[in-house]
Design a protein around this motif. Sequence first.
Motif, PDB file in Angstrom:
ATOM      1  N   LEU A  28       0.828  -1.203   0.000  1.00 55.64           N
ATOM      2  CA  LEU A  28       0.000   0.000   0.000  1.00 55.64           C
ATOM      3  C   LEU A  28       0.862   1.252   0.000  1.00 55.64           C
ATOM      4  N   ASP A  29       0.402   2.274  -0.721  1.00 58.78           N
ATOM      5  CA  ASP A  29       0.921   3.622  -0.513  1.00 58.78           C
ATOM      6  C   ASP A  29       0.202   4.173   0.711  1.00 58.78           C
ATOM      7  N   VAL A  30       0.950   4.507   1.741  1.00 57.32           N
ATOM      8  CA  VAL A  30       0.338   4.986   2.975  1.00 57.32           C
ATOM      9  C   VAL A  30      -0.277   6.365   2.737  1.00 57.32           C
ATOM     10  N   LEU A  31      -1.564   6.472   3.040  1.00 59.20           N
ATOM     11  CA  LEU A  31      -2.261   7.750   2.921  1.00 59.20           C
ATOM     12  C   LEU A  31      -2.238   8.512   4.238  1.00 59.20           C
ATOM     13  N   ARG A  32      -2.512   7.802   5.321  1.00 62.04           N
ATOM     14  CA  ARG A  32      -2.437   8.384   6.659  1.00 62.04           C
ATOM     15  C   ARG A  32      -2.055   7.284   7.644  1.00 62.04           C
ATOM     16  N   ASP A 141      -8.478  10.847   6.296  1.00 64.86           N
ATOM     17  CA  ASP A 141      -8.348  11.447   7.623  1.00 64.86           C
ATOM     18  C   ASP A 141      -9.312  10.828   8.629  1.00 64.86           C
ATOM     19  N   VAL A 142     -10.410  10.241   8.142  1.00 64.54           N
ATOM     20  CA  VAL A 142     -11.378   9.599   9.024  1.00 64.54           C
ATOM     21  C   VAL A 142     -11.171   8.083   9.029  1.00 64.54           C
ATOM     22  N   ILE A 373      -2.464  12.835  16.510  1.00 69.98           N
ATOM     23  CA  ILE A 373      -1.755  13.434  15.377  1.00 69.98           C
ATOM     24  C   ILE A 373      -1.594  12.372  14.300  1.00 69.98           C
ATOM     25  N   LEU A 374      -1.882  12.748  13.054  1.00 68.26           N
ATOM     26  CA  LEU A 374      -1.759  11.862  11.919  1.00 68.26           C
ATOM     27  C   LEU A 374      -0.464  12.124  11.165  1.00 68.26           C
ATOM     28  N   VAL A 375       0.049  11.068  10.537  1.00 69.09           N
ATOM     29  CA  VAL A 375       1.221  11.185   9.662  1.00 69.09           C
ATOM     30  C   VAL A 375       0.743  11.032   8.228  1.00 69.09           C
ATOM     31  N   ASP A 376       1.062  12.017   7.405  1.00 74.37           N
ATOM     32  CA  ASP A 376       0.774  11.976   5.969  1.00 74.37           C
ATOM     33  C   ASP A 376       2.124  11.977   5.253  1.00 74.37           C
ATOM     34  N   PRO A 377       2.546  10.820   4.713  1.00 70.94           N
ATOM     35  CA  PRO A 377       3.880  10.764   4.082  1.00 70.94           C
ATOM     36  C   PRO A 377       4.053  11.722   2.924  1.00 70.94           C
TER      37      PRO A 377
END
Length: 385
Positions: A28-32, A141-142, A373-377
């Motif tokens: 997977l390409d990480v989205l969040r 994000d959700v 807190i989210l990580v968005d690569p």
Amino acid sequence: MKGVSCVDATLSVVDLPDPIPARGQLVLDVLRCGICGSDLHAREHCDDLAGVMAELDYGQFMRRDRPTVMGHEFVGAVRERGRGVRKEFREGTHVAVFPLQRVGGAVHPTGLSPLAPGGYAEQVVAEQSLSFPVPNGLAPDVAVLTEPMAVALHAVNRGEVSRKDVAIVLGCGPVGLAVICWLTARGVRTVVASDPSPGRRELAARCGAHIVVDPTEESPYAATSSTFMTRAPDLMDLAVGSMDRLRRVPGWRHLFRVANAAGKATPSGPVVFECVGVPGMIDSVVSQAPMAARVVVVGVCMGGDAFRPSMAINKEIDLRFVLCYTPLEFRDALHALADGKVDASALVTGTVGLDGVAAAYDALADPERHAKILVDPASSATTPA
């Protein structure tokens, strides 16, 4: 690809090999990817956790001296498919993932073992059998909240909470807030939230708590003290008084059995969710909660702790400890978010890119500033925004 490696409690961006899917796996390409409280604990206390896991015959948990890419709360887009993957996982499909994966013939926790790199990276491996397509075009994000919401759903399920119950949530970090979201969604009549942080109490109210308490000023049990029994003399008086009345009725034992089957023969207590996870919390709950309380321990206390069994016995406190969730609870949490049955929007307070993960960990130390807190690569943000 790039990822964030943790070694000796230091987080740094490094170059990593591009992952290759085995049979039945996805890349997977990480989205969040969410930063979990367990990640914060693991950064500093992974050797303690590894020792516990070793006693359970798992020897590949992360340790301070073993570089590990953390991150087990993630949602991604299918980039590559291994042999035997079903057609539903076509390229570009967004999926939320139950974070376990096979590596070398064994199963490892994604993001908590150096053998199974997690979602603090541009790409991650997932098992197709543990991947769930994101429904209804739910935003990343959700959708990324599926994992922490599944943890909370499992806790609420283990608590066997009904609408008529009183639920008391101690600690309004991300897990406590998620528990409140589920209690609200299920229509529980009274939800009490307790946290010393004004910011966290505000978030608890946004998540639906009916009563919000600062435990440094007021007991979280005080708001419902008239509903439940708290004193041994009252319990003994109830026992004698009830039998004085019952013994006047022919066949009283049959009435007692009917009342017992309906759960009315003995006092009931609230359902308490301990979501703090620091030494002394369990003893505090056992000592202060009303009699017959059902206590669900969700917070992870590092190291040893102690409580008085004699107090728990005399009050008939029911202690239940929870870990993770089932695959069905994970799927149900995802669909509840997508269908709007549960609102967890209050949990997310910031987003960073890979270069900002270390700063995010520091920011999460202040409960007034952040919860989740989210990580968005794909983001270049180096501070939580």
